[in-house]
Design a protein around this motif. Structure first.
Motif, PDB file in Angstrom:
ATOM      1  N   GLU A 174       0.829  -1.216   0.000  1.00  0.00           N
ATOM      2  CA  GLU A 174       0.000   0.000   0.000  1.00  0.00           C
ATOM      3  C   GLU A 174       0.859   1.260   0.000  1.00  0.00           C
TER       4      GLU A 174
ATOM      5  N   ARG B  15       0.603   3.967  -2.923  1.00  0.00           N
ATOM      6  CA  ARG B  15       0.332   5.360  -2.583  1.00  0.00           C
ATOM      7  C   ARG B  15       1.361   6.276  -3.241  1.00  0.00           C
TER       8      ARG B  15
ATOM      9  N   GLU C 277       0.654   9.209  -5.997  1.00  0.00           N
ATOM     10  CA  GLU C 277       0.938  10.591  -5.606  1.00  0.00           C
ATOM     11  C   GLU C 277       2.287  11.102  -6.094  1.00  0.00           C
TER      12      GLU C 277
END
Length: 177
Positions: A122, A126, A130
Motif C-alpha cells: 500500500e 500510494r 501521488e
C-alpha cells in the motif's frame, strides 16, 4: 517539449526471463543521456553489477542498493527477514525522496521485495498514485501483484524459454552481472 516534461508514466518489466534489469538500466542510460536526473534503487541486490558501476559515474545518476544479508529471500531466517524489511523500507523512502520531477526513478526488483513481504504494498501504491507529475517510474521483478500490474502504464513481460543457469552455468561478469 520533451516527453519527460509532461506526464511521467509507470513502467513494469516483469516475468521469469533475463532482461528486466537490463531494460530498466537501458532506460536509465537514455534518460541520463538527455540530462535528466536518475535514481536507481536496487532491492535484493548489492549495487555492484557492471551497469551500476558505470551508471554511478554519470552526472545526475544516483545508485542505491540494499541486500543486508547477502542472501536470497528463501535462504533467510526470521531475524534476517526482519532486518531486510527495515533496510528495504528505508531504501524505498530514500529513493522516493531523492527522485526529481522531471526525471527517472528505477525500483529494481521491487516486485520481489513486495511479494516476499519486505515492503508494504500500500505504501508503494500510494507513492505511485501521488508521485510527482513528470517523474517516470520503472518497477522490475518477478510475480508482481495485481495492484502493481494495474498501476502500470507499460507492462512488459519477459518470458524465459531457455537460460544457461538451468545447465549449471553461473551468472557471468559483464553478461548477467
Amino acid at each position: 517539449m520533451s516527453a519527460m516534461e509532461g506526464t511521467g508514466l509507470i513502467h513494469l518489466y516483469c516475468g521469469d526471463g533475463k532482461g528486466k534489469t537490463t531494460a530498466a538500466m537501458g532506460l536509465a542510460l537514455r534518460a541520463a543521456g538527455r540530462g535528466l536526473p536518475v535514481v536507481i534503487a536496487q532491492f535484493l541486490k548489492d549495487g555492484t553489477s557492471g551497469e551500476c558501476r558505470i551508471l554511478r559515474q554519470l552526472p545526475g545518476v544516483t545508485v542505491l542498493a540494499a541486500n543486508p544479508c547477502g542472501k536470497f529471500s528463501f535462504q533467510m531466517n526470521e531475524d534476517e527477514r526482519a532486518q531486510t524489511a527495515v533496510c528495504f523500507a528505508a531504501l524505498f523512502r530514500e529513493a522516493a525522496a531523492a527522485a526529481q520531477s522531471p526525471g527517472l526513478l528505477v525500483l529494481d526488483e521491487i516486485c520481489g521485495a513486495l511479494t516476499n513481504g519486505f515492503l508494504d504494498t500500500e505504501e508503494v501504491l500510494r507513492f505511485l498514485r501521488e508521485k510527482p507529475a513528470a517523474l517516470e517510474v520503472v518497477l522490475t521483478g518477478r510475480k508482481p501483484c495485481q495492484a502493481i500490474c494495474e498501476a502500470a502504464d507499460y507492462q512488459s513481460e519477459i518470458i524465459k524459454r531457455r537460460h544457461p543457469y538451468d545447465k549449471g552455468i553461473p551468472a557471468r561478469e559483464g553478461v548477467e552481472k
